[in-house]
Scaffold this motif. Sequence first.
Motif, PDB file in Angstrom:
ATOM      1  N   THR A  40       0.825  -1.199   0.000  1.00 20.60           N
ATOM      2  CA  THR A  40       0.000   0.000   0.000  1.00 20.60           C
ATOM      3  C   THR A  40       0.864   1.255   0.000  1.00 20.60           C
ATOM      4  OG1 THR A  40      -1.674  -1.231   1.182  1.00 20.60           O
ATOM      5  CG2 THR A  40      -1.916   1.134   1.177  1.00 20.60           C
ATOM      6  N   SER A  41       1.977   1.215   0.732  1.00 23.65           N
ATOM      7  CA  SER A  41       2.906   2.349   0.730  1.00 23.65           C
ATOM      8  C   SER A  41       4.325   1.799   0.670  1.00 23.65           C
ATOM      9  CB  SER A  41       2.721   3.206   1.980  1.00 23.65           C
ATOM     10  OG  SER A  41       3.166   2.499   3.112  1.00 23.65           O
ATOM     11  N   ARG A  42       5.274   2.669   0.411  1.00 18.64           N
ATOM     12  CA  ARG A  42       6.651   2.214   0.296  1.00 18.64           C
ATOM     13  C   ARG A  42       7.275   1.893   1.644  1.00 18.64           C
ATOM     14  NH1 ARG A  42       9.282   6.753  -3.258  1.00 18.64           N
ATOM     15  NH2 ARG A  42       7.817   7.986  -2.073  1.00 18.64           N
ATOM     16  N   ALA A  43       6.651   2.264   2.734  1.00 18.65           N
ATOM     17  CA  ALA A  43       7.248   2.108   4.052  1.00 18.65           C
ATOM     18  C   ALA A  43       7.432   0.656   4.494  1.00 18.65           C
ATOM     19  CB  ALA A  43       6.444   2.881   5.084  1.00 18.65           C
ATOM     20  N   PRO A  44       6.404  -0.197   4.423  1.00 20.77           N
ATOM     21  CA  PRO A  44       6.594  -1.531   4.989  1.00 20.77           C
ATOM     22  C   PRO A  44       7.398  -2.457   4.081  1.00 20.77           C
ATOM     23  CG  PRO A  44       4.386  -1.346   4.112  1.00 20.77           C
ATOM     24  CD  PRO A  44       5.046  -0.006   3.938  1.00 20.77           C
ATOM     25  N   ASP A  45       8.578  -2.817   4.514  1.00 19.80           N
ATOM     26  CA  ASP A  45       9.391  -3.772   3.771  1.00 19.80           C
ATOM     27  C   ASP A  45       9.321  -5.147   4.413  1.00 19.80           C
ATOM     28  OD1 ASP A  45      11.892  -1.257   3.232  1.00 19.80           O
ATOM     29  OD2 ASP A  45      10.295  -1.917   1.897  1.00 19.80           O
ATOM     30  N   VAL A  46       8.604  -5.263   5.537  1.00 17.19           N
ATOM     31  CA  VAL A  46       8.460  -6.533   6.238  1.00 17.19           C
ATOM     32  C   VAL A  46       6.976  -6.828   6.398  1.00 17.19           C
ATOM     33  CG1 VAL A  46       8.943  -7.802   8.358  1.00 17.19           C
ATOM     34  CG2 VAL A  46      10.626  -6.176   7.489  1.00 17.19           C
ATOM     35  N   TRP A  47       6.583  -8.024   6.023  1.00 15.89           N
ATOM     36  CA  TRP A  47       5.226  -8.480   6.268  1.00 15.89           C
ATOM     37  C   TRP A  47       5.263  -9.386   7.485  1.00 15.89           C
ATOM     38  CZ3 TRP A  47       3.629 -10.042   0.628  1.00 15.89           C
ATOM     39  CH2 TRP A  47       3.176  -8.904  -0.052  1.00 15.89           C
ATOM     40  N   TYR A  48       4.421  -9.082   8.450  1.00 11.56           N
ATOM     41  CA  TYR A  48       4.316  -9.886   9.664  1.00 11.56           C
ATOM     42  C   TYR A  48       3.123 -10.810   9.527  1.00 11.56           C
ATOM     43  CZ  TYR A  48       7.784  -6.751  11.514  1.00 11.56           C
ATOM     44  OH  TYR A  48       8.948  -6.046  11.704  1.00 11.56           O
TER      45      TYR A  48
END
Length: 137
Positions: A40-48
Amino acid sequence: MIARRLSTVRRVLVASPRYLSTAGTPLMPADLAVHRAIVTSRAPDVWYLADNWHCEVRWAIAAGNMLVTHELARLDQGIALLPDFLVRDDLRSGAPVTVLNDHADDRATAWIVTSPQLYRSAAVKAVIEHIAGEPEE
């Protein structure tokens, strides 16, 4: 800003059958690292994910909102982590499909966030009360 907790939301990993036939189906969360992630945005590079699983993802597209993310997953552009209510109808038809079902049962919290205005219109108050299911304080 004032935030009110609304509910818990189940999120699922989804991709189109065509994308998976080309890129392969991930079998464990670590496999996500080599797939195209639609975020959705460039911020999350980790999926929990569930059970403390997490994976660093290579985002291919930062879509800006969940509706665009959803549509891009349907259009064979990669794997997306989306609320199940958003993809429920599509899953019944088979496009997109869920992947890593055993791990993707992450539970996120949905919030309603409003400005701390002292005087809100009756319409805004009614919408908040309807969504939250209780009168606004």
